[in-house]
Design an enzyme around this catalytic site. Structure first.
Site, short mmCIF file in Angstrom:
data_model
loop_
_atom_site.label_atom_id
_atom_site.label_comp_id
_atom_site.label_asym_id
_atom_site.label_seq_id
_atom_site.Cartn_x
_atom_site.Cartn_y
_atom_site.Cartn_z
N CYS A 84 8.44 -5.50 5.39
CA CYS A 84 9.69 -6.06 5.90
C CYS A 84 9.99 -5.54 7.31
O CYS A 84 9.29 -5.90 8.26
CB CYS A 84 10.82 -5.80 4.92
SG CYS A 84 12.25 -6.84 5.22
N TYR A 85 10.96 -4.65 7.48
CA TYR A 85 11.22 -4.07 8.81
C TYR A 85 9.93 -3.45 9.37
O TYR A 85 9.65 -3.57 10.56
CB TYR A 85 12.31 -3.00 8.69
CG TYR A 85 12.68 -2.33 10.00
CD1 TYR A 85 13.66 -2.88 10.82
CD2 TYR A 85 12.06 -1.14 10.41
CE1 TYR A 85 14.01 -2.26 12.02
CE2 TYR A 85 12.41 -0.52 11.60
CZ TYR A 85 13.38 -1.08 12.41
OH TYR A 85 13.72 -0.48 13.60
N HIS A 171 8.59 -7.90 -0.47
CA HIS A 171 8.62 -6.54 -1.02
C HIS A 171 7.65 -6.40 -2.20
O HIS A 171 7.98 -6.78 -3.32
CB HIS A 171 10.04 -6.19 -1.47
CG HIS A 171 10.95 -5.99 -0.30
ND1 HIS A 171 11.14 -4.77 0.29
CD2 HIS A 171 11.67 -6.88 0.43
CE1 HIS A 171 11.96 -4.89 1.32
NE2 HIS A 171 12.29 -6.17 1.43
N ASP A 229 14.19 17.71 -18.12
CA ASP A 229 13.61 18.49 -17.02
C ASP A 229 13.40 19.95 -17.40
O ASP A 229 12.31 20.49 -17.25
CB ASP A 229 14.50 18.39 -15.77
CG ASP A 229 14.75 16.96 -15.36
OD1 ASP A 229 13.99 16.09 -15.82
OD2 ASP A 229 15.71 16.71 -14.61
N LYS A 374 11.27 11.29 -11.96
CA LYS A 374 11.69 11.42 -13.36
C LYS A 374 10.67 10.83 -14.34
O LYS A 374 10.36 11.45 -15.36
CB LYS A 374 13.04 10.70 -13.54
CG LYS A 374 13.69 10.97 -14.85
CD LYS A 374 14.46 12.26 -14.78
CE LYS A 374 15.14 12.61 -16.06
NZ LYS A 374 15.95 13.82 -15.92
#
Ligand code: XMP
Length: 518
Positions: A84-85, A171, A229, A374
């Protein structure tokens, strides 16, 4: 872990999706980090980076002040993929032209592939992709060719195989581009030539060696919360250093029903880890007496937690190391010294976690998860034998039920909420919806309402049920739980919990509400 694995980096131009791009690359078993957009080519070469992905971003490349990379980046010889950008930047900086398009293109589009090599090797000649752009490339730099187009966008993918520079307007990292992962794989494996060595097994082996070397014969203290965690860190440290690990679980008194017991039995019986259970509930309840303000509660609980930990840790004598379950998104701001990535989120709630123990305590830190996302921690935990029940748990806030009791937190009110919460979560599990919703829980309200039971008037507590869907807790929607399920939950609560006579369902989304009530 510099260069035990080939490294791909994402340069962050302010995209919502920079971290997601990095996660996708890691799904290809390739190590990937996010760096600031203006990191120097020297730094990239020093880190022996094998490929660079330029993220999207909200700016327009032709605006004054638009974020730019190191001027030497596009000629540095490392393979590049612009998204994209990132694509527009490549086109503009190398002599092409970028303009505001006639109309914005947002949503799904059909991508027609014009060149089935490199990025699109092995893919069909038509793919679904997801677009989100206002600007568009209207002429290509020398040496570049069109690789794919859509109805609206001529240069939906461009590339120069000689320079090993490619760009896509869509994307590939989002799920709405179903073959996006294949495009990313083609970039990392085919264009950059990297090997898929970033696997859980390798990670465990490397970390065990690193931890053993770092710790030697010393001891490591770990504050356990019972969440994914800290439990995974405990399992990894235990595998590395066995009895040199001491886990401390501070029970503040705000856990869910039977949770403290379950944590103790997991660590003592299953893992056989050195485990210290500190029951500090009385102290926490006395500190919270009369306190009703949510931020005040969090502050008191946070400070009390640290003070308790300090006192209990001192009793154990000289332990030089502190283990922590810090994850990659928490450390990313300091990925490259002296720079920051992204914007600092406005403080809405003070979050208190066991990871927040202060530096001044003088411990040296061991943070073996600091490179992981995660989902990688969950895979690691499973591999290390952490029970599925813990791995697939919904998030639970550090201050626990204390911020789900609106008004003063007393032992009695915690007990009521524990019973109610147990019914809510239990029924949602039975209905097979526990993993489908992001969080589901009960909130105890500070109001009593009139009811009638048998022939008697009652004047008892009200509880709210909250269940939300979300993918990251930043935004959330209320879950459309089946009426029959809500009815069953409500019936059970008022029949089984004598202190409650009314149940309401929260139908607010975030924003404007938040997930928790405090
Ligand atoms: P909110 O309520 O801000 O919550 O929409 C977003 C996510 O953060 C969790 N949360 C907390 N976690 N300490 C934590 O460790 C806290 O004080 C805290 N407050 C909210 C919440 O459960 C949700 O997953």
């Amino acid at each position: 872990m510099p260069n035990q694995h080939d490294l791909i980096v994402v340069l962050d131009f302010g995209a919502q999706y920079s971290l997601l791009i990095a996660r996708r690359v890691r799904e290809c078993n390739v190590f990937c980090e996010v760096f600031p957009h203006d990191v120097s080519v020297e730094e990239l070469k020093k880190r022996e980076v094998k490929g660079i992905i330029l993220s999207g971003g909200p700016a327009s490349v032709y605006e004054d002040g638009a974020p730019k990379p190191d001027p030497k980046l596009l000629t540095c010889g490392i393979p590049i993929l612009g998204i994209c950008y990132g694509l527009q930047l490549i086109a503009k900086e190398l002599g092409g032209e970028v303009k505001q398009g006639k109309k914005r293109e947002y949503g799904k589009a059909d991508l027609i592939i014009d060149d089935q090599s490199n990025l699109f090797a092995g893919l069909d000649n038509q793919l679904q992709c997801w677009m989100s752009h206002g600007d568009t490339v209207i002429s290509l730099p020398e040496g570049f060719k069109q690789l794919a187009h859509t109805d609206n966008t001529k240069f939906a993918a461009i590339g120069s195989p000689d320079k090993k520079i490619f760009g896509v307007q869509f994307h590939p990292e989002v799920v709405h581009t179903p073959k996006g992962i294949e495009i990313i794989k083609n970039f990392v494996y085919v264009v950059c030539g990297v090997k898929p060595t970033w696997t859980t097994k390798n990670f465990i082996e490397e970390q065990v060696n690193l931890i053993r070397t770092k710790v030697g014969q010393e001891k490591v203290l770990l504050a356990l919360s019972g969440g994914v965690d800290s439990t995974t860190v405990a399992a990894l440290l235990h595998k590395s250093i066995g009895d040199q690990l001491i886990c401390m679980f501070i029970d503040q008194g705000f856990m869910r029903k039977n949770e403290a017991k379950k944590i103790e039995s997991l660590f003592l019986s299953k893992f056989k880890i050195n485990f210290i259970h500190i029951n500090a509930a009385a102290k926490f309840f006395s500190q919270l007496k009369g306190v009703t303000d949510p931020e005040q509660k969090r502050k008191i609980i946070g400070e009390n937690f640290i003070r308790t930990f300090e006192i209990e840790a001192k009793k154990l004598g000289d332990i030089p190391y502190l283990g922590q379950g810090t994850l990659y998104p928490d450390v990313i701001e300091s990925a490259v010294p002296g720079t920051t990535i992204g914007k600092v989120a406005k403080k809405i709630k003070t979050h208190h976690n066991v990871g927040g123990l202060p530096e001044k305590m003088g411990f040296k830190l061991i943070e073996p998860l600091r490179l992981l996302f995660k989902d990688e921690v969950k895979t690691l935990g499973l591999e290390l034998g952490v029970p599925k029940e813990i791995i697939s748990r919904q998030p639970f806030p550090g201050p626990g039920l204390a911020i789900r009791i609106i008004g003063e937190v007393t032992e009695k009110r915690v007990k009521i909420l524990q019973e109610v919460d147990d019914i809510v979560v239990g029924e949602i599990k039975i209905a097979g919806l526990y993993k489908k919703v992001w969080q589901s829980f009960a909130v105890l309200l500070p109001i009593r309402t009139v009811g009638v039971m048998g022939d008697k008037r009652t004047y008892l507590n009200t509880v709210a049920i909250r269940a939300v869907t979300s993918s990251d807790a930043m935004t959330a929607d209320w879950a459309r739980l089946p009426y029959d399920l809500l009815e069953k939950i409500s019936n059970r609560i008022v029949n089984e919990i004598p202190e409650v006579n009314r149940v309401v369902y929260d139908i607010s989304s975030k924003p404007p509400s938040t997930i928790e009530w405090e």
